[in-house]
Design a protein around this motif. Structure first.
Motif, PDB file in Angstrom:
ATOM      1  N   ILE A  59     -11.235  10.963 -22.533  1.00  0.00           N
ATOM      2  CA  ILE A  59     -12.033  10.781 -21.310  1.00  0.00           C
ATOM      3  C   ILE A  59     -13.000  11.956 -21.215  1.00  0.00           C
ATOM      4  O   ILE A  59     -12.593  13.114 -21.315  1.00  0.00           O
ATOM      5  N   CYS A  60     -14.294  11.647 -21.059  1.00  0.00           N
ATOM      6  CA  CYS A  60     -15.289  12.712 -21.061  1.00  0.00           C
ATOM      7  C   CYS A  60     -16.338  12.438 -19.995  1.00  0.00           C
ATOM      8  O   CYS A  60     -16.815  11.317 -19.858  1.00  0.00           O
ATOM      9  N   ALA A  61     -16.689  13.481 -19.277  1.00  0.00           N
ATOM     10  CA  ALA A  61     -17.690  13.330 -18.212  1.00  0.00           C
ATOM     11  C   ALA A  61     -19.104  13.416 -18.775  1.00  0.00           C
ATOM     12  O   ALA A  61     -20.078  13.144 -18.073  1.00  0.00           O
ATOM     13  N   LYS A  62     -19.209  13.788 -20.047  1.00  0.00           N
ATOM     14  CA  LYS A  62     -20.545  13.988 -20.615  1.00  0.00           C
ATOM     15  C   LYS A  62     -21.003  12.809 -21.454  1.00  0.00           C
ATOM     16  O   LYS A  62     -20.226  11.910 -21.767  1.00  0.00           O
ATOM     17  N   ASN A  63     -22.251  12.896 -21.851  1.00  0.00           N
ATOM     18  CA  ASN A  63     -22.861  11.757 -22.495  1.00  0.00           C
ATOM     19  C   ASN A  63     -23.743  12.187 -23.677  1.00  0.00           C
ATOM     20  O   ASN A  63     -24.845  11.665 -23.857  1.00  0.00           O
ATOM     21  N   LYS A 171     -33.027  17.592 -27.328  1.00  0.00           N
ATOM     22  CA  LYS A 171     -33.191  16.282 -27.968  1.00  0.00           C
ATOM     23  C   LYS A 171     -31.852  15.589 -28.236  1.00  0.00           C
ATOM     24  O   LYS A 171     -31.811  14.387 -28.498  1.00  0.00           O
ATOM     25  N   LEU A 172     -30.790  16.357 -28.178  1.00  0.00           N
ATOM     26  CA  LEU A 172     -29.470  15.803 -28.507  1.00  0.00           C
ATOM     27  C   LEU A 172     -28.654  15.448 -27.274  1.00  0.00           C
ATOM     28  O   LEU A 172     -27.547  14.917 -27.382  1.00  0.00           O
ATOM     29  N   HIS A 173     -29.206  15.810 -26.105  1.00  0.00           N
ATOM     30  CA  HIS A 173     -28.456  15.612 -24.859  1.00  0.00           C
ATOM     31  C   HIS A 173     -29.364  15.037 -23.779  1.00  0.00           C
ATOM     32  O   HIS A 173     -30.572  15.289 -23.790  1.00  0.00           O
ATOM     33  N   PRO A 174     -28.776  14.332 -22.824  1.00  0.00           N
ATOM     34  CA  PRO A 174     -29.571  13.871 -21.688  1.00  0.00           C
ATOM     35  C   PRO A 174     -30.174  15.076 -20.956  1.00  0.00           C
ATOM     36  O   PRO A 174     -29.583  16.155 -20.948  1.00  0.00           O
ATOM     37  N   ASP A 175     -31.331  14.850 -20.372  1.00  0.00           N
ATOM     38  CA  ASP A 175     -32.022  15.943 -19.688  1.00  0.00           C
ATOM     39  C   ASP A 175     -31.539  16.022 -18.235  1.00  0.00           C
ATOM     40  O   ASP A 175     -32.192  15.522 -17.332  1.00  0.00           O
ATOM     41  N   ASN A 176     -30.386  16.623 -18.035  1.00  0.00           N
ATOM     42  CA  ASN A 176     -29.869  16.756 -16.661  1.00  0.00           C
ATOM     43  C   ASN A 176     -28.954  17.976 -16.538  1.00  0.00           C
ATOM     44  O   ASN A 176     -28.693  18.671 -17.517  1.00  0.00           O
ATOM     45  N   LYS A 177     -28.465  18.196 -15.351  1.00  0.00           N
ATOM     46  CA  LYS A 177     -27.696  19.410 -15.033  1.00  0.00           C
ATOM     47  C   LYS A 177     -26.407  19.541 -15.840  1.00  0.00           C
ATOM     48  O   LYS A 177     -25.977  20.646 -16.166  1.00  0.00           O
ATOM     49  N   THR A 178     -25.761  18.410 -16.124  1.00  0.00           N
ATOM     50  CA  THR A 178     -24.495  18.505 -16.868  1.00  0.00           C
ATOM     51  C   THR A 178     -24.692  18.773 -18.356  1.00  0.00           C
ATOM     52  O   THR A 178     -23.720  18.996 -19.076  1.00  0.00           O
ATOM     53  N   TYR A 181     -28.670  23.657 -21.610  1.00  0.00           N
ATOM     54  CA  TYR A 181     -28.458  24.660 -22.667  1.00  0.00           C
ATOM     55  C   TYR A 181     -28.026  26.011 -22.092  1.00  0.00           C
ATOM     56  O   TYR A 181     -27.080  26.641 -22.596  1.00  0.00           O
ATOM     57  N   THR A 182     -28.712  26.444 -21.041  1.00  0.00           N
ATOM     58  CA  THR A 182     -28.412  27.761 -20.475  1.00  0.00           C
ATOM     59  C   THR A 182     -26.987  27.813 -19.915  1.00  0.00           C
ATOM     60  O   THR A 182     -26.278  28.806 -20.075  1.00  0.00           O
ATOM     61  N   THR A 183     -26.582  26.716 -19.294  1.00  0.00           N
ATOM     62  CA  THR A 183     -25.212  26.656 -18.766  1.00  0.00           C
ATOM     63  C   THR A 183     -24.194  26.779 -19.906  1.00  0.00           C
ATOM     64  O   THR A 183     -23.180  27.458 -19.788  1.00  0.00           O
ATOM     65  N   ARG A 184     -24.508  26.116 -21.012  1.00  0.00           N
ATOM     66  CA  ARG A 184     -23.580  26.167 -22.141  1.00  0.00           C
ATOM     67  C   ARG A 184     -23.495  27.584 -22.708  1.00  0.00           C
ATOM     68  O   ARG A 184     -22.417  28.093 -23.016  1.00  0.00           O
ATOM     69  N   LEU A 185     -24.630  28.203 -22.832  1.00  0.00           N
ATOM     70  CA  LEU A 185     -24.670  29.571 -23.335  1.00  0.00           C
ATOM     71  C   LEU A 185     -23.883  30.496 -22.403  1.00  0.00           C
ATOM     72  O   LEU A 185     -23.091  31.336 -22.847  1.00  0.00           O
TER      73      LEU A 185
END
Ligand code: 5AD
Ligand code: SF4
Ligand code: FES
Length: 360
Positions: A59-63, A171-178, A181-185
């Motif tokens: 189960i994953c909240a991401k896309n 380019k590999l992820h939807p363009d939204n808050k979840t 890139y910066t959050t991941r870093l």
């Protein structure tokens, strides 16, 4: 001396040198592999450590556009492994002297999920006398959650940056808050701050990815001073948006070869970190993990997920070990590691030497 031999005499590479190394083939490529094997032998020895992998939930909240278990894939049956099943797998690992576990799942951060993990960690430690080295791979989490899991006994954390170039990441992820890139870093920095051994990694051979990107990925690992790495080839999955770009991909052989070179170069650049021989390497080459071990990897993750769930955790096509019971994978890997000329560090945590040194 050839140009590649000349570059290999150094331990620190510039970006353009890394690109040259990534392009090397034939005898030049062999030189890279020989150097990486020698560095591995000298700095981390010839032991490979097991991390028993439990794919706790799909189960994953991401896309994420590349991933088979993305929330947008409605073809999947969603599952979570029950507590009893997890503990049974842990018992198997403990009795067979695996010494370490990885708990991986799709990304979720609600309270119910984070508490379930905390309780599970306590139960695992109870069952195994606190003797298991526990790694988590559960995506981006808050500092509070990370501290809670750390206090419950988790020691290491894997969070792949996936692509260190923010434009490629986009380019590999939807363009939204979840999917930011910066959050991941920041999430990676939080892992360091909260005291985990930090592991990250990227996919190799992605559509839109260049050799410059991969050279930057290696420099990113170095700059971040990571303790562990897990990298592997990107493998397309039919039920994902990125599948439409499959015509842009290198052949599977080329993707594998490039992945192997990434492992070897990282070993030369970061001599004492832990580097996994990933399942994706095995998917593209029958001897993929053995080859990775020869040129630098020292970690392998035998699958302990109960077999009935395995085909629901297909991040990519042709993932191996779908029907094999834990004991079959154990025998298989023993033989494979033996062929590579290494031995298994049974009963040892095999913590990142790099982490230990930084701590001193
Ligand atoms: N090919 C290869 N690796 C993938 N992952 C997800 N989807 C794919 C794919 N199609 C990797 C990501 C993630 C890890 C759990 O699996 O790097 O971090
Ligand atoms: Fe979820 Fe991870 Fe797959 Fe992204 S890569 S969809 S976060 S499981
Ligand atoms: Fe699972 Fe070889 S590792 S069958």
């Amino acid at each position: 001396m050839t140009r590649i031999e000349e570059i290999l005499q150094k331990d620190e590479f510039t970006k353009s040198e890394l690109v040259e190394l990534l392009k090397a083939d034939g005898g030049d490529r062999k030189k890279i592999f020989e150097k990486a094997a020698a560095v591995k032998k000298q700095y981390v020895g010839n032991k490979v450590y097991f991390r028993g992998l439990i794919e706790f939930s799909n189960i994953c909240a991401k896309n994420c556009y590349y991933c088979g278990i993305r929330s947008g894939n409605k073809k999947l049956t969603r599952y979570y492994v029950t507590e009893a099943e997890v503990l049974e797998a842990v018992k198997y690992a403990y009795e067979n002297k695996y010494a370490s576990l990885v708990i991986q799942a799709g990304e979720r951060s609600n309270k119910k999920f984070t508490t379930t993990i905390t309780n599970l960690l306590h139960k695992i430690n109870e069952l195994t006398n606190n003797e298991m080295g526990i790694t988590l791979s559960l995506g981006e989490q808050s500092e509070e959650t990370l501290i809670q899991w750390r206090e419950a006994g988790a020691r290491r954390y894997l969070l792949r940056i996936e692509a260190s170039n923010p434009e490629l990441y986009r380019k590999l992820h939807p363009d939204n808050k979840t999917h930011d890139y910066t959050t991941r870093l920041n999430a990676l920095h939080l892992l360091r701050k909260t005291g985990y051994q930090v592991g990250t990694g990227v996919m190799i051979g992605l559509p839109f990815q260049t050799l410059d990107d991969l050279a930057d990925d290696l420099l990113f690992f170095k700059e971040f001073d990571i303790d562990m790495a897990g990298m592997g080839p990107y493998i397309e999955h039919e039920d994902t948006p990125l599948y439409q770009y499959r015509h842009l991909l290198m052949s599977k052989k080329e993707r594998f070869d490039l992945s192997l070179k990434m492992v070897a170069l990282l070993r030369i650049m970061m001599k004492d970190i832990n580097i996994a021989a990933t399942t994706a390497m095995q998917t593209l080459d029958k001897m993929g993990r053995e080859k990775a071990i020869k040129v630098g990897s020292n970690i392998i993750m035998p699958n302990l997920t109960p077999v009935k769930y395995r085909d629901s955790y297909l991040l990519y096509e042709d993932k191996p070990c779908i029907d094999e019971e834990a004991s079959e994978c154990k025998n298989c890997l023993e033989a494979r590691i033996h062929i590579s000329g290494d031995e298994i560090g049974y009963g040892e945590w095999g913590d990142s030497l790099h982490f230990k040194k930084r701590k001193k």
